[in-house]
Scaffold this active site. Structure first.
Site, PDB file in Angstrom:
ATOM      1  N   GLN C 126       0.832  -1.376  -0.157  1.00 42.50           N
ATOM      2  CA  GLN C 126       0.033   0.024   0.026  1.00 42.50           C
ATOM      3  C   GLN C 126       0.701   1.368  -0.074  1.00 42.50           C
ATOM      4  O   GLN C 126       1.639   1.528   0.792  1.00 42.50           O
ATOM      5  CB  GLN C 126      -0.848   0.152   1.227  1.00 42.50           C
ATOM      6  CG  GLN C 126      -1.748   1.232   1.352  1.00 42.50           C
ATOM      7  CD  GLN C 126      -2.417   1.091   2.932  1.00 42.50           C
ATOM      8  OE1 GLN C 126      -1.914   1.032   3.671  1.00 42.50           O
ATOM      9  NE2 GLN C 126      -3.755   1.998   2.724  1.00 42.50           N
ATOM     10  N   GLY C 127       0.825   2.031  -1.010  1.00 43.85           N
ATOM     11  CA  GLY C 127       1.458   3.328  -1.293  1.00 43.85           C
ATOM     12  C   GLY C 127       0.645   4.466  -0.765  1.00 43.85           C
ATOM     13  O   GLY C 127       0.455   5.355  -1.704  1.00 43.85           O
ATOM     14  N   SER C 129       1.117   6.639   2.670  1.00 42.99           N
ATOM     15  CA  SER C 129       1.503   7.568   3.563  1.00 42.99           C
ATOM     16  C   SER C 129       2.838   7.971   3.057  1.00 42.99           C
ATOM     17  O   SER C 129       3.494   7.453   2.339  1.00 42.99           O
ATOM     18  CB  SER C 129       1.941   6.868   4.858  1.00 42.99           C
ATOM     19  OG  SER C 129       0.756   6.559   5.620  1.00 42.99           O
ATOM     20  N   GLU C 244     -10.816  -0.854   6.059  1.00 44.73           N
ATOM     21  CA  GLU C 244      -9.785  -1.387   6.906  1.00 44.73           C
ATOM     22  C   GLU C 244      -9.970  -1.324   8.511  1.00 44.73           C
ATOM     23  O   GLU C 244      -9.701  -2.186   9.179  1.00 44.73           O
ATOM     24  CB  GLU C 244      -8.556  -0.605   6.609  1.00 44.73           C
ATOM     25  CG  GLU C 244      -6.997  -0.923   7.274  1.00 44.73           C
ATOM     26  CD  GLU C 244      -6.067   0.048   6.890  1.00 44.73           C
ATOM     27  OE1 GLU C 244      -6.199   1.331   6.395  1.00 44.73           O
ATOM     28  OE2 GLU C 244      -4.840  -0.170   7.374  1.00 44.73           O
ATOM     29  N   SER C 378      -4.662   6.990  12.745  1.00 45.83           N
ATOM     30  CA  SER C 378      -4.345   6.902  14.241  1.00 45.83           C
ATOM     31  C   SER C 378      -5.557   7.076  15.166  1.00 45.83           C
ATOM     32  O   SER C 378      -6.592   7.423  14.597  1.00 45.83           O
ATOM     33  CB  SER C 378      -3.424   8.100  14.543  1.00 45.83           C
ATOM     34  OG  SER C 378      -3.992   9.453  14.644  1.00 45.83           O
ATOM     35  N   ASN C 379      -5.493   6.526  16.391  1.00 47.20           N
ATOM     36  CA  ASN C 379      -6.455   6.403  17.172  1.00 47.20           C
ATOM     37  C   ASN C 379      -7.124   7.962  17.616  1.00 47.20           C
ATOM     38  O   ASN C 379      -8.274   8.181  17.921  1.00 47.20           O
ATOM     39  CB  ASN C 379      -6.349   5.975  18.422  1.00 47.20           C
ATOM     40  CG  ASN C 379      -6.279   4.250  18.450  1.00 47.20           C
ATOM     41  OD1 ASN C 379      -6.319   3.796  17.232  1.00 47.20           O
ATOM     42  ND2 ASN C 379      -6.366   3.447  19.333  1.00 47.20           N
ATOM     43  N   GLU C 380      -6.273   8.977  17.307  1.00 48.62           N
ATOM     44  CA  GLU C 380      -6.483  10.406  17.604  1.00 48.62           C
ATOM     45  C   GLU C 380      -7.485  10.806  16.409  1.00 48.62           C
ATOM     46  O   GLU C 380      -8.588  11.300  16.610  1.00 48.62           O
ATOM     47  CB  GLU C 380      -5.428  11.118  17.526  1.00 48.62           C
ATOM     48  CG  GLU C 380      -4.509  11.099  18.828  1.00 48.62           C
ATOM     49  CD  GLU C 380      -3.692   9.846  18.828  1.00 48.62           C
ATOM     50  OE1 GLU C 380      -3.509   9.140  17.755  1.00 48.62           O
ATOM     51  OE2 GLU C 380      -3.304   9.415  20.044  1.00 48.62           O
TER      52      GLU C 380
END
Lengths: 393, 383, 393, 383
Positions: C126-127, C129, C244, C378-380
């Site tokens: 997966q490209g 980030s 996801e 992220s969880n944030e």
């Protein structure tokens, strides 16, 4: 580097403890130990006893009734008072407006107000927060406009603790509407018997009456009741709030509560097994003891640090004391509720059964102390202070 | 596996919700709380009219054949509105004892009276020394001519002062914590020898300490096997745990809703405080805690009728634990995010917090249920 | 309303379990049970076994190799695979690019790529980030410029998991620099053997090589490797990321780990007392079991809810699954470390002593799984999604 | 009560800090870690030159008469720089055993060798079955002509493979977990019958499993009373707990510093991520955790010389608990707030996290020390 108390400090601790043991009226002691509310008369009585001993305002300058104790002795004194537990003096007078007056007030104000604060002849309350100005205190709208030799005050204060007993109130009021938010605010002392003041008590979820709304409707106040310079009130408020923060750790109270918890958990009752035998309970108790001990040492460090700082400069580390101190008071009260078991469900205020008297004050203190993380600069505000003033974010 | 309500259940949910919105506003509830009995017989009559009081009973006994899901629907709505009427003691607790422990004749005699609102019941089981242990019964029942005589003390009997009749557990044999040897007896609250001391609980509801001094119970008021009443009580308590788990979900949902609304409307520093990321994330955590509690309330509801007692109690302990944790977190955060206003009696969120604080502990606190669960082995194999 | 599985569903569960028991090579099973890393060969081998059974991509449309299971059976299958534990198929292919291709791709793309994804003949990575585009994914800078019948790709991707094994990469690249941030991004499939691609493996704190930097230097890609419409890549990425999120709960893995913890804590070792006898430990274990059970039911609810939603519309409640699922995986790994005791201090990768083999994989899994709350949004970010999309803040 | 360093202590702090900044950069440390021994004899020689190796020993024995505060200063700096040299086993642990348990003659013989860097020592105490229990010793010492013979197995001996000599605890009497009947013996690492299996620990440091098969120890290498060595070991472990509490403070301070710096410089959504309030508040919580740990590290340091063993151990358990909690929280949050970069071996913060994770557990994890403390009564009365 030495964390131990000196022999002199230990002797001083014993002296304070002995004084409390001899002088604190047992009824008052019992109320406090059970987490119950003191009446005005209790606090006046105790303040007179302290005053007779010369210890009503030990942290003040000697000329105004203070005692020449170093910060460690001041801390020991507070700690012993909280642990005993004995009542603390009314903070709105002795720790808030008193220091503002002796630091920024006129000589006339000092002479007029300080002695009566020390003896609790004047009961003071704090007029800062407003319905629209909580965490954002500088958004306050109460106005003082000059009319001849008087200020005319109009507006409303909220969450005014114990205003129902108060003789005087210190308020932040806007004296210059054109200035930036934090500027144009003045610090003014107002006689609560002035015409145009009305007080509405607000019942809190623990069932008590502690906070009030205070309304000002064309209240006239002599010009000389302004403290310091006009439009500089925000500076005095910041000075006051930082003092308040350090005082909010109240580690002695948490220690006293942990001792009560251990004692209750070790007392057989109705033949049921004692909770102290439960390893999970012991762990929770130990966990809080460690945190309280750590905060006590952190407080020592903040106090020791004060010697290196210029007087009156706020130490942002005092935000730690406010945050952790309030969290630990709340956590110890939760653990106390765990000890109470079913007895914690009972309301004691009115007609509760005597069989549950041992559990008195537990649950209502839990309800009441939720305020600690809200008032005096909410814990959210304190975290922001740490992030900005200490960490530079 | 499905989470859909049936058509009838949706109707029930709508009608209870509409009725409470119309007739049980916060201010009205405050007046009820301040009344001498602390609950409202007028409201009780309306509940009877709506069919709520006969909900869990079989049609043959005079009820409306509802199950745990129906009770959940009602209790969740009650949690939202902070209903203080004696529904839990009369319909849920005593109702369950009657369903599981009473004879057909006794049910036919009593259920119609419950259903039409003319009989309020209370379960007098807990005792001063018992903490949360259901088998710790010291009240004694001794056989006497044509019946039994009870002596002992019961503690924290919900609505004990208002109940017309009490279901009293008492030891007919065995040692103090023996699960065997416990019988159940129906006692008139005004019977000679019954001394009731009522008082408010911290959430404004009512409970009572009740003493029994040689109280006579005729044979027809013995409920089931005099030596085997505990499983009946435990089943009733399990159903009550499912019921208050649903009540808690309603109260948490209300608390979260009020908090989110407050965050949207309260401005400080020139913006709604709900625009502050730290507060947003805490509201998100409240939402997660609510949904986790809701899931476990479903588990409790679905397990309420489980005949495998050990598995049923594991599920109830697990649900009680999640309920307690979520209730504490959401209650505390609701107050904190409201600030001062949340601390006042004039505002509903503080009352939700207090009720949630009581639900945390009712029928056993976190420590108690963790103890039960840890002793009962793994929860994972029940899935 | 009924939370029980039907008899047919229970039979299906037994069928899956029996298949795993018969078909999973024991070496692979052992590695997974001990939290060790699988090699590429292991995963290829297992994917072939699954494919032979017809279960390599059960959630795909039947015409592309899927099985006609309802959401509950899909969930049972995943749960059994995770609990056993058996390997999950390579998610970059089967759960990420595969669904994007069969939902948004051309017929030619479907025919060309889907069969080879299902069999793991093509290893995908997966490209998304980039060094400057993490939580703020739309800030990505990799560009695809059109040059005749080709895209020319330049840029750098970061945190590319298992790129070192990959045959293909799907990337988000900017195809219109003038558009708003989220617009002007396209979804492009790139052969990893193309000239101009270089891969730099990055070692992570658990000692493994899992993530990579991937550099694109004038990499030429046929125009037909664009998926869907040009400049609509952000929509496909959101579709993919929401898929996801739901998959990240991995409750079966947490259940398997809790079972391993209970087994280890119940096994006498060197004559030391077993940890399961410690009430504090039992409490911690019970605490996690309750949380896992609650999340499992929450997952059931999200899945049941899918039937009421239009296909492909992201359910923001899936953020709960990501947040709690990752937190529980991390928490169970912490508890596993507690069970290991001193053995958790030993590094097993190289020359660790055989006496500690039973503890293999514990601490390095703890290190490795810190990633769970960082990646996949992220969880944030997930908390912000809940606050905004669900609570309306 | 005062927290001020003396002039000499400030000098020590400055010189160690400057030396590490110059000579122990992260990249240099990475090369040391990758070397066969996993530590650097060149660095060790520099430590000897700086006087660090003789720090805690009396001048009469050839040391520099430092106390717990000096050790704290050094260890805090080591924590910052993630020093992997065998300072803890040689100077802190074995050093404490020599100071508290050896004869004056033995100290005069050994301390100068430690001080000049020519003797590396390790404490071989823990055993495979012991978990964290210090009295669980099964290695046996049997008296033999002119000395003793040791047999048994030691586990997780820090730097056991590099040590020239080992201090080995062995049972001369008593049952397996009896605190009495344990002696201490100085053993050459290369002595016949000593089998050492070295390996890396999770933070890249080195440890060893060591077997002893009928290993001969001459009488002059018995350290102190052969039946009363455990209090000496426990005192040494307590001093080591104080030392790693200080090391943890250094590592946590470094992790917080890196995190704050990252929050200030990393931009996403067009602004530094440190402007997000949720992240600000978490950084504030890290700061609080650091300061609470620092306070308890002070307590440990001040208690290290306390002769009241029970009070000393309460203080050490309390300090260890706070250290472990803060280390776990700060370590995890440092990784989370860094995001992906924190997960890589190329970046220092991940190494700080790994070292903090090991410190959490070294000499007993949270559960162990909570057990000790809960059994030891209230901490509050020690204040």
């Amino acid at each position: 580097m030495d964390l131990r108390f000196t022999d002199e400090e230990l002797a001083f601790r014993r002296e304070v403890r002995a004084f409390l043991r001899e002088s604190l009226p047992p009824e008052i002691h019992r109320k406090l130990a059970e987490g119950c509310r003191l009446g005005k008369a209790d606090l006046v009585r105790w303040t007179c006893i302290l005053h007779a001993r010369g210890w009503a305002v030990p942290h003040w300058p000697v000329e105004w009734g203070g005692v020449d104790w170093d910060p460690v002795r001041q801390m020991i004194f507070r700690d012993e008072v909280q642990q005993f537990p004995a009542p603390e003096t009314l903070s709105f007078g002795t720790s808030m407006v008193g220091p503002v007056i002796y630091t920024f007030g006129s000589d006339a104000q000092k002479r007029r107000f300080l002695p009566r604060i020390a003896t609790l002849e004047d009961w003071w309350c704090q007029g800062f927060s407003e319905p629209g100005a909580g965490s954002d205190l500088a958004a306050l709208k109460t106005r003082a406009t000059r009319d001849g030799a008087q200020w005319v005050i109009n507006g409303q204060k909220a969450w005014t603790t114990l205003a129902q007993h108060a003789d005087w109130i210190f308020v932040l009021a806007r004296t210059d509407g054109s200035a930036r938010k934090q500027q144009g605010i003045s610090f003014i002392l107002i006689d609560m018997t002035s015409p145009g003041i009305s007080v509405r008590p607000v019942q809190t979820i623990d069932g008590g009456f502690e906070v009030n709304e205070v309304f000002f409707d064309d209240v006239r106040v002599p010009l000389e009741n302004l403290v310091g310079a006009e439009n500089r009130g925000w500076d005095y408020a910041k000075f006051l709030l930082t003092n308040e923060r350090s005082g909010q750790a109240r580690i002695g109270l948490s220690k006293a509560r942990l001792r009560r918890i251990r004692a209750l958990a070790s007392t057989p009752r109705n033949g049921a097994p004692v909770l102290i035998e439960d390893p999970v309970f012991r762990r929770k108790l130990a966990e809080l003891e460690v945190e309280v001990r750590a905060l006590e040492l952190t407080q020592f460090r903040v106090i020791a640090d004060e010697r290196h700082k210029e007087q009156g400069r706020p130490n942002p580390a005092s935000s730690i004391l406010k945050i952790k101190g309030s969290e630990l008071q709340q956590a110890t009260t939760e653990l106390l509720m765990d000890v109470l078991g079913p007895a914690g469900l009972v309301r004691h205020a009115e007609s509760g059964p005597a069989a549950f008297d041992w559990a008195r004050g537990g649950t209502s203190t839990y309800f009441n102390l939720r305020k600690l993380s809200i008032y005096g600069g909410s814990n959210e505000i304190q975290r922001t202070i740490i992030a900005r003033a200490i960490l530079g974010l | 596996m499905n989470f859909d309500l049936s058509e009838d259940q949706r109707l029930l949910k709508d009608s209870v919700g509409r009725w409470l919105a119309r007739s049980y506003a916060f201010e009205h509830r405050a007046r009820i709380l301040a009344s001498p009995e602390g609950w409202s017989r007028a409201t009780w009559a309306q509940m009877a009219e709506l069919g709520l009081l006969g909900l869990p009973f079989a049609e043959a006994d005079g009820g409306f054949a509802g199950g745990p899901v129906e009770t959940m629907i009602v209790m969740e709505a009650f949690g939202h509105a902070l209903v203080v009427e004696p529904y839990l003691p009369t319909v849920v607790l005593a109702g369950a004892v009657l369903r599981h422990g009473a004879s057909a004749e006794q049910r036919r005699r009593l259920v119609p009276l419950i259903t039409d609102g003319s009989l309020v019941l209370a379960l007098a089981h807990g005792e001063p020394q018992a903490r949360w242990h259901t088998a710790d019964i010291a009240t004694r029942a001794v056989e006497a001519a044509g019946g039994w005589r009870l002596s002992g003390a019961k503690s924290l009997v919900l609505h004990g002062e208002s109940a017309d009749r009490l279901i009293v557990s008492a030891r007919t044999g065995g040692a103090p914590r023996d699960p065997n040897g416990i019988g159940l007896f129906l006692v008139d609250r005004k019977a000679p020898g019954v001394v009731v001391h009522g008082y408010p609980t911290q959430d404004g509801q009512r409970a009572a300490e009740i003493g029994f001094q040689d109280v006579r119970v005729p044979a027809e008021d013995v409920l089931g096997d005099v030596a085997n009443g505990l499983p009946v009580v435990e089943h009733a308590i399990d159903e009550a745990i499912a019921a208050i788990a649903a009540e808690a979900v309603g109260a948490m949902e209300a608390a979260l809703g009020m908090t989110v609304n407050y965050l949207k409307t309260r401005t400080q520093f020139g913006v709604p405080i709900g625009s502050f990321q730290a507060l947003q994330h805490r509201a998100a955590d409240m939402f997660i805690a609510l949904e986790q509690a809701r899931s476990m309330a479903f588990l409790a509801v679905m397990s309420a009728a489980d005949d495998d007692g050990a598995r049923r109690r594991r599920a109830m302990s697990a649900a009680k634990i999640q309920t307690a944790k979520s209730a504490r977190f959401i209650g505390q955060e609701a107050i904190q995010l409201h600030g001062g206003i949340g601390m006042t009696m004039e505002y509903k969120v503080g009352h939700l917090f207090k009720r949630l604080t009581m639900i945390e502990r009712q029928f056993g606190d976190l420590d108690h249920h963790f103890g039960c669960l840890a002793a009962a082995g793994s929860l994972l194999d029940d899935a």
